[in-house]
Motif scaffolding. Sequence first.
Motif, short mmCIF file in Angstrom:
data_model
loop_
_atom_site.label_atom_id
_atom_site.label_comp_id
_atom_site.label_asym_id
_atom_site.label_seq_id
_atom_site.Cartn_x
_atom_site.Cartn_y
_atom_site.Cartn_z
N ASP A 204 0.74 -1.31 0.03
CA ASP A 204 -0.19 0.16 -0.03
C ASP A 204 0.76 1.28 0.00
O ASP A 204 2.01 1.26 0.00
CB ASP A 204 -1.03 -0.05 1.09
CG ASP A 204 -0.30 -0.11 2.40
OD1 ASP A 204 0.80 0.10 2.38
OD2 ASP A 204 -0.99 -0.30 3.61
N ASP A 205 0.43 2.39 0.04
CA ASP A 205 1.04 3.78 0.19
C ASP A 205 1.86 3.76 1.26
O ASP A 205 3.17 4.22 0.93
CB ASP A 205 -0.03 5.00 0.22
CG ASP A 205 -0.81 4.92 -1.19
OD1 ASP A 205 -1.19 4.07 -1.82
OD2 ASP A 205 -1.18 6.17 -1.33
N LYS B 237 2.03 11.20 -7.71
CA LYS B 237 1.26 9.93 -7.81
C LYS B 237 -0.08 9.88 -8.33
O LYS B 237 -0.70 11.04 -8.54
CB LYS B 237 0.83 9.72 -6.21
CG LYS B 237 -0.25 8.64 -5.78
CD LYS B 237 -0.61 8.64 -4.34
CE LYS B 237 -1.77 7.58 -4.12
NZ LYS B 237 -2.07 7.74 -2.56
N LYS B 238 -0.31 8.85 -9.11
CA LYS B 238 -1.56 8.88 -9.84
C LYS B 238 -2.13 7.11 -9.96
O LYS B 238 -1.24 6.29 -9.76
CB LYS B 238 -1.42 9.19 -11.22
CG LYS B 238 -0.48 8.31 -12.20
CD LYS B 238 -0.46 8.98 -13.57
CE LYS B 238 0.76 8.12 -14.47
NZ LYS B 238 0.73 8.80 -15.75
N GLY B 239 -3.35 7.26 -10.08
CA GLY B 239 -3.85 5.98 -10.16
C GLY B 239 -4.10 5.36 -11.72
O GLY B 239 -4.64 6.54 -12.39
N GLN B 240 -3.89 4.33 -12.26
CA GLN B 240 -4.15 3.99 -13.70
C GLN B 240 -4.34 2.34 -13.91
O GLN B 240 -3.41 1.59 -13.23
CB GLN B 240 -2.81 4.34 -14.21
CG GLN B 240 -3.18 4.07 -15.81
CD GLN B 240 -1.55 4.49 -16.59
OE1 GLN B 240 -1.20 5.69 -16.42
NE2 GLN B 240 -1.13 3.70 -17.42
N GLU C 184 -3.76 0.15 -10.95
CA GLU C 184 -2.41 0.21 -10.19
C GLU C 184 -2.15 1.69 -9.69
O GLU C 184 -2.81 2.61 -10.08
CB GLU C 184 -1.20 0.23 -11.34
CG GLU C 184 -1.18 -1.24 -11.99
CD GLU C 184 -0.21 -1.39 -12.88
OE1 GLU C 184 0.65 -2.40 -13.16
OE2 GLU C 184 0.26 -0.07 -13.53
N ILE C 185 -1.40 1.70 -8.74
CA ILE C 185 -0.93 3.10 -8.18
C ILE C 185 0.52 3.34 -8.45
O ILE C 185 1.26 2.69 -8.31
CB ILE C 185 -1.27 3.20 -6.54
CG1 ILE C 185 -2.51 3.01 -6.13
CG2 ILE C 185 -0.75 4.57 -6.03
CD1 ILE C 185 -3.00 3.03 -4.67
N LYS D 129 5.45 1.09 -8.83
CA LYS D 129 3.94 0.66 -9.26
C LYS D 129 3.29 -0.46 -8.03
O LYS D 129 4.09 -1.35 -7.83
CB LYS D 129 3.79 0.11 -10.55
CG LYS D 129 4.01 1.17 -11.76
CD LYS D 129 3.59 0.61 -12.95
CE LYS D 129 4.49 -0.43 -13.58
NZ LYS D 129 4.26 -0.86 -15.00
N THR E 10 0.04 -2.91 -6.94
CA THR E 10 -1.43 -3.29 -6.69
C THR E 10 -1.56 -3.94 -5.30
O THR E 10 -0.38 -4.10 -4.51
CB THR E 10 -1.81 -4.39 -7.84
OG1 THR E 10 -0.99 -5.70 -7.57
CG2 THR E 10 -1.44 -3.88 -9.26
#
Length: 276
Positions: A77-78, A93-96, A99-100, A110, A112
Motif C-alpha cells: 500500500d501507500d 502519484k496517480k492511479g491507472q 495500479e498506483i 507501481k 497493486t
Amino acid sequence: MNWSRAKTVMIVTFLILNLLLYLAVVKSHVPQTTVFTSEDFTAFKKVLEENDIFLSTSLPEKTPLLPLVKVKREIFDDNFVLDYFLKDMPYEKKGQNGEIIFKSGKISIKITPFEFFFQEKDEKFLKMSLEDKEKYIKNFLNKYSLSEKDGKQVKVEQKNSGVLLEYKQFYGDYFIEDSFIEAEIFDNNFTVRKKWFESVIPEKDRKEIVSAIFAVLELVKIKAEGIYLDIEDVKLGYYFNWPNAVKGEAVPVWRIITNKGTYYINAYTGNLEKGE
C-alpha cells in the motif's frame, strides 16, 4: 490408414493405462516407501510415447504425507512505498488501470494490492561489473525489507552485461507457486518485482498424495489430440488457486513443466488443478 492396427494399438494403450493407473493408486496410497518396478516404468513410458508425450527428466520417487497450508498474501500500500522508498522525497502519484504509480526523479514504483514493482534508471549501472551488480541487488533487497527468510534463490543469470536474480517462497522443501522476487540490472535500468505470502501455516492433518507417475498420466487424459509434449521438469510443491483472494488454503501439487506450458496436478486427487 490400417484401421485394424490402429484399433489394436488403442485397445492395448487403454489396457496398459488402466493397469498403470491401478498400480499408481495402490502403490501411492501405501504409507511405507514403495517404488515402481522397471517393468512398470517401461510400460508407463510406452503409454506416454504412444500418446506423443516424452520424458526428458527423471521423476521424483517419494510420496510424503503432506498437509494443506493456510496462506495470506503480503499487501502493498501507500504506507509501504512512502515509509521505505520515498520518505522525505518529493513525488507524484496517480492511479491507472488498478495500479498506483509513484514517480520521484529517476525512480518509478507501481503497486497493486498483491504486487510491487520498482524501477530506477541511472547511468551508474553501466559502470558496474557483473559482481558489483549482483552485490548491489542483494544489498538493495536487504536494505528495503524485500528479502525474506523463507525465500530461496532459484536463479542467477548473467548475460549481455546484465544480472538477474530470482527468489521463490518455500514451505520446507516445497515451493509455493505465485510467489517470487525478481531483480535485474540491465544497461542503465534496475528493476525489482515482488509477490509474496505474508504467512504460511500448515494444518495439523497430513494426507497421502498420488505419485509423480500418476500425476504425469493425467496428461494423457487432458492433452489435446495432435499435440507433442516434452516433459522437462516435475516437482512437488503448493498452489493457491485463488488469484484475487487475500487468504485461503494452498494445496499440494505436482508441477509439470513441458514445452507447451506448465500443468499443476492436485497431489491429493490426481486431477488437473490448472494447465496452460
